[in-house]
Design an enzyme around this catalytic site. Structure first.
Site, PDB file in Angstrom:
ATOM      1  N   LYS A 255       0.832  -1.206   0.000  1.00 46.90           N
ATOM      2  CA  LYS A 255       0.000   0.000   0.000  1.00 46.90           C
ATOM      3  C   LYS A 255       0.861   1.247   0.000  1.00 46.90           C
ATOM      4  CE  LYS A 255      -1.062   2.247   3.467  1.00 46.90           C
ATOM      5  NZ  LYS A 255      -1.435   2.759   4.802  1.00 46.90           N
TER       6      LYS A 255
ATOM      7  N   CYS B 257     -25.082   3.657   8.274  1.00 46.46           N
ATOM      8  CA  CYS B 257     -25.849   3.281   7.086  1.00 46.46           C
ATOM      9  C   CYS B 257     -27.026   4.210   6.846  1.00 46.46           C
ATOM     10  CB  CYS B 257     -26.333   1.835   7.202  1.00 46.46           C
ATOM     11  SG  CYS B 257     -24.996   0.610   7.238  1.00 46.46           S
TER      12      CYS B 257
ATOM     13  N   CYS C  10     -26.609  -1.129  -1.208  1.00 47.53           N
ATOM     14  CA  CYS C  10     -25.417  -1.701  -0.570  1.00 47.53           C
ATOM     15  C   CYS C  10     -25.747  -3.092  -0.035  1.00 47.53           C
ATOM     16  CB  CYS C  10     -24.925  -0.808   0.568  1.00 47.53           C
ATOM     17  SG  CYS C  10     -23.546  -1.537   1.496  1.00 47.53           S
TER      18      CYS C  10
END
Length: 282
Positions: A190, A267, A276
């Protein structure tokens, strides 16, 4: 990808095989002078030296999900936007020094919040952050400066080792390939991909951290659930258009810091809650 079928076997020279042409060896009589014409159906690409194209897998609703995440990130007010690695180096320093500072900030950022990394980098820069200044600094002093970044004792060791390698092998600069970067102590994939992007302005791959790993698995942007960030990177690069590789890290890291949290994701505040796959689980 499975290779295409091997091409048709070529017949030998006219008159049979090599053995039948040897002096004194009778040739094997043919059963028929006329051969039946056999039609051979090739699949697309087969027989012409070109492998068939496989249908590219794409996640369901990914483009709409991406647009909605862009909308949620429109204000650019997450910690990564204000204190991320791209904000930690001295933009007025010589290019070689800037690149070194980028790499150092990436090494410090592992398992550390952006606020803590930014503060540590500021303290280092106030002392003149260069390859030579770090090599001249004793371990105890370096540790005091970077504390409380995560695993700071290990990072002191890695920073000193990596800096010495940069001085001896690269003339004080940082490597310009992912393969060389990941050979440095304390530098993972990364960090290497982000270093290529920020320090060298080169997109070598998708930088996948815990946020990108978590969110792409929740959105089912991988065909099969992945356990490790490096698995996720390979899975994403298999289908995600290359012109999105640079954006995806910045976009999802900030989204993960503000909305799609590791625990108790918000959410109800997410524009993707209706599309989702993981929204109903939280």
């Amino acid at each position: 990808m499975c290779a295409g079928r091997a091409g048709l076997r070529r017949l030998g020279p006219a008159g049979g095989n090599a053995a039948s042409q040897t002096h004194g060896t009778p040739s094997i009589p043919r059963r028929s002078r006329r051969r039946k014409s056999i039609a051979i159906a090739y699949e697309p690409g087969q027989g012409d030296g070109v492998e068939p194209q496989r249908p590219r897998w794409e996640p369901r609703d990914w483009q709409e999900q991406l647009e909605r995440i862009r909308e949620m990130r429109r204000n650019r007010d997450a910690p990564v936007d204000e204190m991320g690695v791209q904000k930690c180096y001295d933009s007025s320093a010589p290019p070689q020094v800037m690149r070194y500072q980028v790499l150092l900030s990436l090494m410090l950022s592992s398992q550390t919040k952006d606020q803590v990394t930014s503060a540590a980098m500021l303290r280092l820069r106030q002392r003149g952050l260069t390859v030579d200044s770090v090599l001249q600094m004793d371990d105890a002093t370096l540790g005091q400066i970077i504390y409380p970044v995560g695993f700071w004792r290990n990072k002191v060791k890695y920073i000193k080792q990596t800096t010495a390698i940069l001085k001896q092998k690269y003339g004080g600069d940082i490597p310009s390939t992912v393969e060389e970067l990941v050979q440095l102590p304390g530098v993972g994939p990364k960090m290497a991909h982000l270093a290529m992007d920020i320090a060298w302005d080169s997109v070598s791959g998708i930088a996948v951290d815990t946020h990108v790993h978590r969110i792409t698995n929740r959105l089912k942007w991988v065909q099969k659930e992945t356990k490790y960030p490096e698995e996720t990177r390979v899975a994403l690069e298999d289908w995600l258009p290359r012109d999105l590789w640079r954006e995806i890290n910045w976009l999802l890291v900030g989204f993960g810091q503000q909305t799609c949290l590791p625990v108790n994701p918000r959410c109800s505040q997410c524009l993707n809650q209706d599309i989702c796959p993981a929204a109903k689980k939280h």
